[in-house]
Design an enzyme around this catalytic site. Structure first.
Site, mmCIF file in Angstrom:
data_model
loop_
_atom_site.group_PDB
_atom_site.id
_atom_site.type_symbol
_atom_site.label_atom_id
_atom_site.label_comp_id
_atom_site.label_asym_id
_atom_site.label_seq_id
_atom_site.Cartn_x
_atom_site.Cartn_y
_atom_site.Cartn_z
ATOM 1 N N ASP A 1 0.847 -1.073 -0.006
ATOM 2 C CA ASP A 1 0.026 0.004 -0.055
ATOM 3 C C ASP A 1 0.855 1.185 -0.034
ATOM 4 O O ASP A 1 2.097 1.245 0.255
ATOM 5 C CB ASP A 1 -0.925 -0.023 1.196
ATOM 6 C CG ASP A 1 -1.843 1.130 1.475
ATOM 7 O OD1 ASP A 1 -2.515 1.634 0.232
ATOM 8 O OD2 ASP A 1 -1.722 1.956 2.481
ATOM 9 N N ASP B 1 -0.398 5.101 0.925
ATOM 10 C CA ASP B 1 -0.680 6.158 2.027
ATOM 11 C C ASP B 1 -0.999 5.580 3.419
ATOM 12 O O ASP B 1 -1.673 4.619 3.466
ATOM 13 C CB ASP B 1 -2.065 6.833 1.411
ATOM 14 C CG ASP B 1 -1.913 7.457 0.011
ATOM 15 O OD1 ASP B 1 -1.213 8.781 -0.032
ATOM 16 O OD2 ASP B 1 -2.562 6.958 -0.883
#
Length: 271
Positions: A107, A109
């Protein structure tokens, strides 16, 4: 289009309110952890970003729901693993360099960086993003040890960036973050499955053997279809004393040689 819809994760200014409501957790300075920290990482597996103030009844219900989804998704996963139609996978064929390697979905953010539309004095990057004809500046902070973490991950795994943010924001941020070309592919919001109000990263659509696939994400909702493939990580906003990524390196070094991630993760979770 609202600013916040470009970046899916909560901004820091929103996070204080959300934290009080028990919707997200704040990262805080942590002591360095050793090889046996995996249990500590998984202690927040079901609670992080679900509600740390939840009652035991609510938590049990969440666990039960996750288990039900995982079981009902098993046949779906197997169908993708063995019967996918060529050309329908999200990822291209494995390169010769990555043959035999585990695929790690990472991922962006609140896992590797934190971004905000409000000015940040110590921003590592400032990325212009056009929204409805107007250019806005996005201020990006790199999580401590992210460079060391990505460098080592690129040496050990087939790494794929998978974010629920829009490509117009996430692509230029990744260009600046990944100078060494660690990510073999990048997947954005359009590759997610919108499920019960969340953007879910369906690992069965990647075109990789799920027994050789891991996901690193700060949001359990992102991997609710495949919780048994997940390595949880605390959400990060601006704590420059954070050592989460540094502590994860020896764990991934151990996982890199796994023949079956389910077995290896199960052993690391065991008491």
């Amino acid at each position: 289009m609202e600013h916040g819809s470009i970046i899916t994760q909560a901004r820091r200014e929103d996070a204080l309110v959300l934290t009080k409501q028990g919707l997200v957790s704040k990262s805080s300075p942590k002591k360095p952890r050793g090889r046996n920290i995996f249990k500590a990482l998984f202690c927040c597996f079901c609670t992080q970003n679900v509600g740390q103030s939840s009652s035991s009844t609510e938590l049990s219900a969440y666990k039960e729901e996750a288990n039900t989804i995982a079981k009902s998704d098993l046949l779906h996963c197997l169908q993708y693993q063995f019967y996918q139609i060529p050309g329908t996978c999200l990822l291209p064929e494995v390169t010769k360099e990555d043959q035999g390697r585990i695929c790690v979905v990472i991922d962006l953010d609140e896992t590797l960086v934190h971004s905000s539309f409000k000015p940040i004095n110590n921003a590592d990057f400032i990325v212009p993003v056009e929204i409805e004809g107007t250019t806005h500046q996005v201020y990006v902070l790199k999580r401590p040890y992210v460079d060391e973490f990505l460098r080592r991950m690129g040496e050990l795994f087939e790494c794929v960036l998978f974010t629920a943010s829009l490509a117009k924001y996430a692509d230029p941020v990744t260009d600046l973050l990944d100078r060494c070309g660690v990510f073999r592919a990048r997947l954005f919001r359009e590759s997610c499955v919108f499920h019960q109000g969340c953007y879910v990263k369906d690992l069965s659509r990647l075109g990789r053997d799920l027994r050789k696939t891991l996901i690193l994400d700060n949001s359990p909702a992102s991997y609710i279809f495949h919780p048994e493939n997940a390595v949880p990580v605390q959400s990060w906003f601006d704590d420059m004393a954070d050592t989460e990524l540094l502590n994860l390196i020896p764990i991934f070094e151990e996982l890199s040689g796994a023949e079956d991630v389910y077995t290896s993760l199960g052993q690391l979770r065991a008491p």
